[in-house]
Design a protein around this motif. Structure first.
Motif, PDB file in Angstrom:
ATOM      1  N   ASP A  29       0.834  -1.351   0.057  1.00 44.50           N
ATOM      2  CA  ASP A  29      -0.014  -0.031  -0.090  1.00 44.50           C
ATOM      3  C   ASP A  29       0.698   1.425  -0.014  1.00 44.50           C
ATOM      4  O   ASP A  29       0.616   2.179  -0.905  1.00 44.50           O
ATOM      5  N   ALA A  30       1.974   1.118   0.887  1.00 47.93           N
ATOM      6  CA  ALA A  30       2.743   2.384   0.800  1.00 47.93           C
ATOM      7  C   ALA A  30       3.482   2.732  -0.536  1.00 47.93           C
ATOM      8  O   ALA A  30       3.459   3.640  -0.752  1.00 47.93           O
ATOM      9  N   GLU A  31       3.587   1.567  -1.178  1.00 45.51           N
ATOM     10  CA  GLU A  31       4.371   1.659  -2.665  1.00 45.51           C
ATOM     11  C   GLU A  31       3.401   2.205  -3.686  1.00 45.51           C
ATOM     12  O   GLU A  31       3.834   3.122  -4.311  1.00 45.51           O
ATOM     13  N   LEU A  32       2.279   1.879  -3.453  1.00 44.57           N
ATOM     14  CA  LEU A  32       1.065   2.350  -4.234  1.00 44.57           C
ATOM     15  C   LEU A  32       0.957   3.805  -4.034  1.00 44.57           C
ATOM     16  O   LEU A  32       0.522   4.630  -4.880  1.00 44.57           O
ATOM     17  N   ALA A  33       0.832   4.159  -2.793  1.00 40.31           N
ATOM     18  CA  ALA A  33       0.383   5.571  -2.511  1.00 40.31           C
ATOM     19  C   ALA A  33       1.862   6.430  -3.100  1.00 40.31           C
ATOM     20  O   ALA A  33       1.635   7.607  -3.400  1.00 40.31           O
ATOM     21  N   ARG A  34       3.026   5.874  -2.861  1.00 39.79           N
ATOM     22  CA  ARG A  34       4.320   6.597  -3.305  1.00 39.79           C
ATOM     23  C   ARG A  34       4.029   6.823  -4.833  1.00 39.79           C
ATOM     24  O   ARG A  34       4.137   8.128  -5.212  1.00 39.79           O
ATOM     25  N   TYR A  35       3.756   5.871  -5.910  1.00 38.56           N
ATOM     26  CA  TYR A  35       3.384   6.166  -7.127  1.00 38.56           C
ATOM     27  C   TYR A  35       2.178   6.986  -7.428  1.00 38.56           C
ATOM     28  O   TYR A  35       2.326   7.729  -8.268  1.00 38.56           O
ATOM     29  N   ALA A  36       1.385   6.935  -6.741  1.00 43.74           N
ATOM     30  CA  ALA A  36       0.009   7.645  -6.686  1.00 43.74           C
ATOM     31  C   ALA A  36       0.426   9.335  -6.378  1.00 43.74           C
ATOM     32  O   ALA A  36       0.152  10.047  -7.196  1.00 43.74           O
ATOM     33  N   ASN A  37       1.251   9.465  -5.352  1.00 42.50           N
ATOM     34  CA  ASN A  37       1.544  10.797  -5.038  1.00 42.50           C
ATOM     35  C   ASN A  37       2.452  11.409  -6.008  1.00 42.50           C
ATOM     36  O   ASN A  37       2.519  12.425  -6.341  1.00 42.50           O
TER      37      ASN A  37
ATOM     38  N   GLN B 240       4.620  17.422 -13.005  1.00 44.57           N
ATOM     39  CA  GLN B 240       4.531  18.671 -13.570  1.00 44.57           C
ATOM     40  C   GLN B 240       4.204  18.468 -15.365  1.00 44.57           C
ATOM     41  O   GLN B 240       3.947  19.476 -15.865  1.00 44.57           O
ATOM     42  N   THR B 241       4.644  17.052 -15.586  1.00 44.45           N
ATOM     43  CA  THR B 241       4.501  17.037 -17.275  1.00 44.45           C
ATOM     44  C   THR B 241       3.420  15.876 -17.421  1.00 44.45           C
ATOM     45  O   THR B 241       3.278  14.968 -16.617  1.00 44.45           O
ATOM     46  N   ASP B 242       2.865  15.606 -18.623  1.00 48.02           N
ATOM     47  CA  ASP B 242       2.264  14.435 -18.862  1.00 48.02           C
ATOM     48  C   ASP B 242       3.155  13.062 -18.800  1.00 48.02           C
ATOM     49  O   ASP B 242       2.685  12.159 -18.446  1.00 48.02           O
ATOM     50  N   ALA B 243       4.252  13.139 -19.476  1.00 48.40           N
ATOM     51  CA  ALA B 243       5.186  12.071 -19.337  1.00 48.40           C
ATOM     52  C   ALA B 243       5.710  11.558 -17.959  1.00 48.40           C
ATOM     53  O   ALA B 243       5.582  10.380 -17.534  1.00 48.40           O
ATOM     54  N   ALA B 244       5.619  12.579 -16.822  1.00 54.52           N
ATOM     55  CA  ALA B 244       6.167  12.341 -15.366  1.00 54.52           C
ATOM     56  C   ALA B 244       4.763  11.722 -15.006  1.00 54.52           C
ATOM     57  O   ALA B 244       5.081  10.465 -14.297  1.00 54.52           O
ATOM     58  N   PHE B 245       3.646  12.206 -15.254  1.00 55.82           N
ATOM     59  CA  PHE B 245       2.554  11.518 -14.730  1.00 55.82           C
ATOM     60  C   PHE B 245       2.386  10.100 -15.235  1.00 55.82           C
ATOM     61  O   PHE B 245       1.943   9.344 -14.417  1.00 55.82           O
ATOM     62  N   LEU B 246       2.174   9.860 -16.492  1.00 52.24           N
ATOM     63  CA  LEU B 246       1.909   8.811 -17.047  1.00 52.24           C
ATOM     64  C   LEU B 246       3.175   7.390 -16.854  1.00 52.24           C
ATOM     65  O   LEU B 246       2.722   6.519 -16.579  1.00 52.24           O
ATOM     66  N   ASP B 247       4.292   8.174 -16.406  1.00 51.92           N
ATOM     67  CA  ASP B 247       5.234   7.135 -15.974  1.00 51.92           C
ATOM     68  C   ASP B 247       4.864   6.453 -14.432  1.00 51.92           C
ATOM     69  O   ASP B 247       4.947   5.607 -14.106  1.00 51.92           O
ATOM     70  N   SER B 248       4.583   7.431 -13.544  1.00 53.69           N
ATOM     71  CA  SER B 248       4.187   7.246 -12.240  1.00 53.69           C
ATOM     72  C   SER B 248       2.709   6.418 -12.158  1.00 53.69           C
ATOM     73  O   SER B 248       2.769   5.313 -11.614  1.00 53.69           O
TER      74      SER B 248
ATOM     75  N   GLU C 177       1.794   4.554 -14.757  1.00 56.55           N
ATOM     76  CA  GLU C 177       2.125   3.271 -15.282  1.00 56.55           C
ATOM     77  C   GLU C 177       2.615   2.148 -13.821  1.00 56.55           C
ATOM     78  O   GLU C 177       2.146   1.060 -13.915  1.00 56.55           O
ATOM     79  N   SER C 178       3.531   2.796 -13.397  1.00 57.00           N
ATOM     80  CA  SER C 178       4.017   1.949 -12.154  1.00 57.00           C
ATOM     81  C   SER C 178       2.841   1.796 -11.178  1.00 57.00           C
ATOM     82  O   SER C 178       2.899   0.549 -10.739  1.00 57.00           O
ATOM     83  N   TYR C 179       2.143   2.572 -10.900  1.00 59.05           N
ATOM     84  CA  TYR C 179       0.817   2.282  -9.956  1.00 59.05           C
ATOM     85  C   TYR C 179      -0.080   1.182 -10.545  1.00 59.05           C
ATOM     86  O   TYR C 179      -0.294   0.403  -9.908  1.00 59.05           O
ATOM     87  N   TYR C 180      -0.466   1.352 -11.871  1.00 59.15           N
ATOM     88  CA  TYR C 180      -1.317   0.546 -12.458  1.00 59.15           C
ATOM     89  C   TYR C 180      -0.823  -1.261 -12.718  1.00 59.15           C
ATOM     90  O   TYR C 180      -1.415  -2.127 -12.417  1.00 59.15           O
ATOM     91  N   ALA C 181       0.410  -1.080 -12.780  1.00 59.91           N
ATOM     92  CA  ALA C 181       1.255  -2.149 -12.841  1.00 59.91           C
ATOM     93  C   ALA C 181       1.392  -3.070 -11.566  1.00 59.91           C
ATOM     94  O   ALA C 181       0.898  -4.056 -11.472  1.00 59.91           O
ATOM     95  N   LEU C 182       1.701  -2.213 -10.659  1.00 57.09           N
ATOM     96  CA  LEU C 182       1.644  -2.644  -9.406  1.00 57.09           C
ATOM     97  C   LEU C 182      -0.030  -3.267  -8.698  1.00 57.09           C
ATOM     98  O   LEU C 182       0.052  -4.257  -8.092  1.00 57.09           O
ATOM     99  N   MET C 183      -1.085  -2.579  -9.210  1.00 54.20           N
ATOM    100  CA  MET C 183      -2.365  -2.979  -8.612  1.00 54.20           C
ATOM    101  C   MET C 183      -2.308  -4.175  -9.585  1.00 54.20           C
ATOM    102  O   MET C 183      -3.078  -5.295  -9.122  1.00 54.20           O
ATOM    103  N   GLY C 184      -2.086  -4.427 -10.889  1.00 50.54           N
ATOM    104  CA  GLY C 184      -2.168  -5.739 -11.534  1.00 50.54           C
ATOM    105  C   GLY C 184      -1.461  -6.943 -10.904  1.00 50.54           C
ATOM    106  O   GLY C 184      -2.229  -7.920 -11.080  1.00 50.54           O
TER     107      GLY C 184
END
Length: 82
Positions: free
Chosen positions: A27-35, A41-49, A51-58
């Motif tokens: 949960d802490a790792e998910l929260a870190r990616y979500a935060n 500040q950019t679309d690329a940074a958002f999508l990168d984080s 992606e990691s969040y949704y991959a971990l959820m998967g």
């Protein structure tokens, strides 16, 4: 993501990472990616984080530790990867 972060922060123990159970660590790792995604500040940074969040959820869906709308998560992950 914001609702997940808010829920995590209200139930998270005030302990360091080594004192957390495996579920709390995930949960802490998910929260870190979500935060990170929410603070991006950019679309690329958002999508990168995100992606990691949704991959971990998967991974959680595959292991059975997370239940819910796996199809939506998979679609979100595919969107971030595209």
């Amino acid at each position: 993501m914001q609702s997940f972060v808010d829920a995590f922060n209200t139930r998270a123990p005030q302990a360091n990472g080594t004192d957390l159970s495996p579920e709390q660590q995930a949960d802490a790792e998910l929260a870190r990616y979500a935060n990170a995604a929410l603070a991006a500040q950019t679309d690329a940074a958002f999508l990168d984080s995100a992606e990691s969040y949704y991959a971990l959820m998967g991974e959680g869906f595959q292991s059975g530790s997370i239940v819910g709308d796996r199809e939506t998560n998979d679609a979100d992950l595919a969107y971030c990867r595209a």
